[in-house]
Design a protein around this motif. Structure first.
Motif, PDB file in Angstrom:
ATOM      1  N   ARG A  16       1.796  -3.755   1.589  1.00  0.00           N
ATOM      2  CA  ARG A  16       1.602  -5.105   1.070  1.00  0.00           C
ATOM      3  C   ARG A  16       0.344  -5.779   1.576  1.00  0.00           C
ATOM      4  O   ARG A  16      -0.282  -6.528   0.863  1.00  0.00           O
ATOM      5  CB  ARG A  16       2.801  -5.974   1.431  1.00  0.00           C
ATOM      6  N   ASN A  17      -0.018  -5.519   2.808  1.00  0.00           N
ATOM      7  CA  ASN A  17      -1.118  -6.239   3.425  1.00  0.00           C
ATOM      8  C   ASN A  17      -2.151  -5.229   3.927  1.00  0.00           C
ATOM      9  O   ASN A  17      -1.808  -4.302   4.659  1.00  0.00           O
ATOM     10  CB  ASN A  17      -0.582  -7.083   4.584  1.00  0.00           C
ATOM     11  N   ILE A  18      -3.395  -5.416   3.534  1.00  0.00           N
ATOM     12  CA  ILE A  18      -4.437  -4.450   3.867  1.00  0.00           C
ATOM     13  C   ILE A  18      -4.710  -4.363   5.373  1.00  0.00           C
ATOM     14  O   ILE A  18      -4.808  -3.263   5.898  1.00  0.00           O
ATOM     15  CB  ILE A  18      -5.727  -4.757   3.078  1.00  0.00           C
ATOM     16  N   PRO A  19      -4.824  -5.474   6.108  1.00  0.00           N
ATOM     17  CA  PRO A  19      -5.082  -5.328   7.551  1.00  0.00           C
ATOM     18  C   PRO A  19      -3.953  -4.617   8.288  1.00  0.00           C
ATOM     19  O   PRO A  19      -4.198  -3.827   9.202  1.00  0.00           O
ATOM     20  CB  PRO A  19      -5.223  -6.765   8.051  1.00  0.00           C
ATOM     21  N   ILE A  20      -2.731  -4.851   7.883  1.00  0.00           N
ATOM     22  CA  ILE A  20      -1.619  -4.177   8.530  1.00  0.00           C
ATOM     23  C   ILE A  20      -1.592  -2.705   8.136  1.00  0.00           C
ATOM     24  O   ILE A  20      -1.143  -1.856   8.907  1.00  0.00           O
ATOM     25  CB  ILE A  20      -0.296  -4.902   8.207  1.00  0.00           C
ATOM     26  N   MET A  21      -2.114  -2.357   6.959  1.00  0.00           N
ATOM     27  CA  MET A  21      -2.224  -0.947   6.577  1.00  0.00           C
ATOM     28  C   MET A  21      -3.302  -0.236   7.378  1.00  0.00           C
ATOM     29  O   MET A  21      -3.239   0.980   7.563  1.00  0.00           O
ATOM     30  CB  MET A  21      -2.542  -0.815   5.087  1.00  0.00           C
ATOM     31  N   SER A  22      -4.305  -0.965   7.854  1.00  0.00           N
ATOM     32  CA  SER A  22      -5.362  -0.314   8.625  1.00  0.00           C
ATOM     33  C   SER A  22      -4.948  -0.031  10.067  1.00  0.00           C
ATOM     34  O   SER A  22      -5.533   0.830  10.723  1.00  0.00           O
ATOM     35  CB  SER A  22      -6.630  -1.159   8.611  1.00  0.00           C
ATOM     36  N   MET A  23      -3.939  -0.726  10.569  1.00  0.00           N
ATOM     37  CA  MET A  23      -3.483  -0.492  11.945  1.00  0.00           C
ATOM     38  C   MET A  23      -2.920   0.914  12.155  1.00  0.00           C
ATOM     39  O   MET A  23      -3.220   1.544  13.180  1.00  0.00           O
ATOM     40  CB  MET A  23      -2.471  -1.553  12.344  1.00  0.00           C
ATOM     41  N   PRO A  24      -2.103   1.454  11.238  1.00  0.00           N
ATOM     42  CA  PRO A  24      -1.660   2.846  11.435  1.00  0.00           C
ATOM     43  C   PRO A  24      -2.807   3.854  11.396  1.00  0.00           C
ATOM     44  O   PRO A  24      -2.741   4.887  12.074  1.00  0.00           O
ATOM     45  CB  PRO A  24      -0.684   3.088  10.288  1.00  0.00           C
ATOM     46  N   ILE A  25      -3.851   3.557  10.646  1.00  0.00           N
ATOM     47  CA  ILE A  25      -5.013   4.453  10.635  1.00  0.00           C
ATOM     48  C   ILE A  25      -5.653   4.478  12.015  1.00  0.00           C
ATOM     49  O   ILE A  25      -6.041   5.539  12.519  1.00  0.00           O
ATOM     50  CB  ILE A  25      -6.016   4.014   9.551  1.00  0.00           C
ATOM     51  N   GLU A  26      -5.743   3.312  12.645  1.00  0.00           N
ATOM     52  CA  GLU A  26      -6.284   3.250  13.995  1.00  0.00           C
ATOM     53  C   GLU A  26      -5.392   4.003  14.984  1.00  0.00           C
ATOM     54  O   GLU A  26      -5.887   4.663  15.898  1.00  0.00           O
ATOM     55  CB  GLU A  26      -6.440   1.797  14.438  1.00  0.00           C
ATOM     56  N   SER A  27      -4.080   3.913  14.794  1.00  0.00           N
ATOM     57  CA  SER A  27      -3.193   4.648  15.702  1.00  0.00           C
ATOM     58  C   SER A  27      -3.312   6.154  15.493  1.00  0.00           C
ATOM     59  O   SER A  27      -3.196   6.923  16.456  1.00  0.00           O
ATOM     60  CB  SER A  27      -1.747   4.185  15.543  1.00  0.00           C
ATOM     61  N   MET A  28      -3.565   6.598  14.268  1.00  0.00           N
ATOM     62  CA  MET A  28      -3.781   8.032  14.046  1.00  0.00           C
ATOM     63  C   MET A  28      -5.086   8.490  14.699  1.00  0.00           C
ATOM     64  O   MET A  28      -5.156   9.589  15.252  1.00  0.00           O
ATOM     65  CB  MET A  28      -3.775   8.353  12.553  1.00  0.00           C
TER      66      MET A  28
END
Length: 113
Positions: A16-28
């Motif tokens: 739903r939210n683009i910034p929150i979708m980018s957080m899992p990418i950072e964790s990967m």
């Protein structure tokens, strides 16, 4: 391994939210970084540590560019919800001939000899 699985799960579950979708990418990226460091120490080789520093630099650049895109999108659209992402695309795809004509138009015309 667990951090990367949580990152994949975070991308799949939150759309739903683009910034929150980018957080899992950072964790990967963090999981990849820690794998490089652990295998570098266990194999007594410096290549893993150099790759870890490269991954950290790429993650920082990706975060900065992503934040700039979020700010610009929010200023223009008023929201950064994922439902409105299709309206960013433009008028539609160009055919190959139209792309070539567009590229050739951008070059200056040669001077007469």
């Amino acid at each position: 391994m667990i951090i990367s699985i949580l990152g994949i799960r975070g991308i799949l579950l939150n759309r739903r939210n683009i910034p929150i979708m980018s957080m899992p990418i950072e964790s990967m990226l963090l999981a990849v970084n820690s794998n490089f460091l652990v295998f570098s120490v266990s194999s007594d080789d410096m290549m893993g540590q150099s790759f870890a520093s490269l991954v950290s630099k790429v993650a920082a650049a990706e975060s900065a560019i992503g934040l700039a895109i979020f700010v610009i999108t929010f200023r223009v659209r008023g929201t950064i919800a994922i439902e409105f992402i299709n309206s960013i695309q433009g008028s539609g795809p160009l055919s190959l001939g139209e792309r070539i004509r567009f590229i050739l138009k951008s070059f200056p015309k040669p001077l007469p000899v």
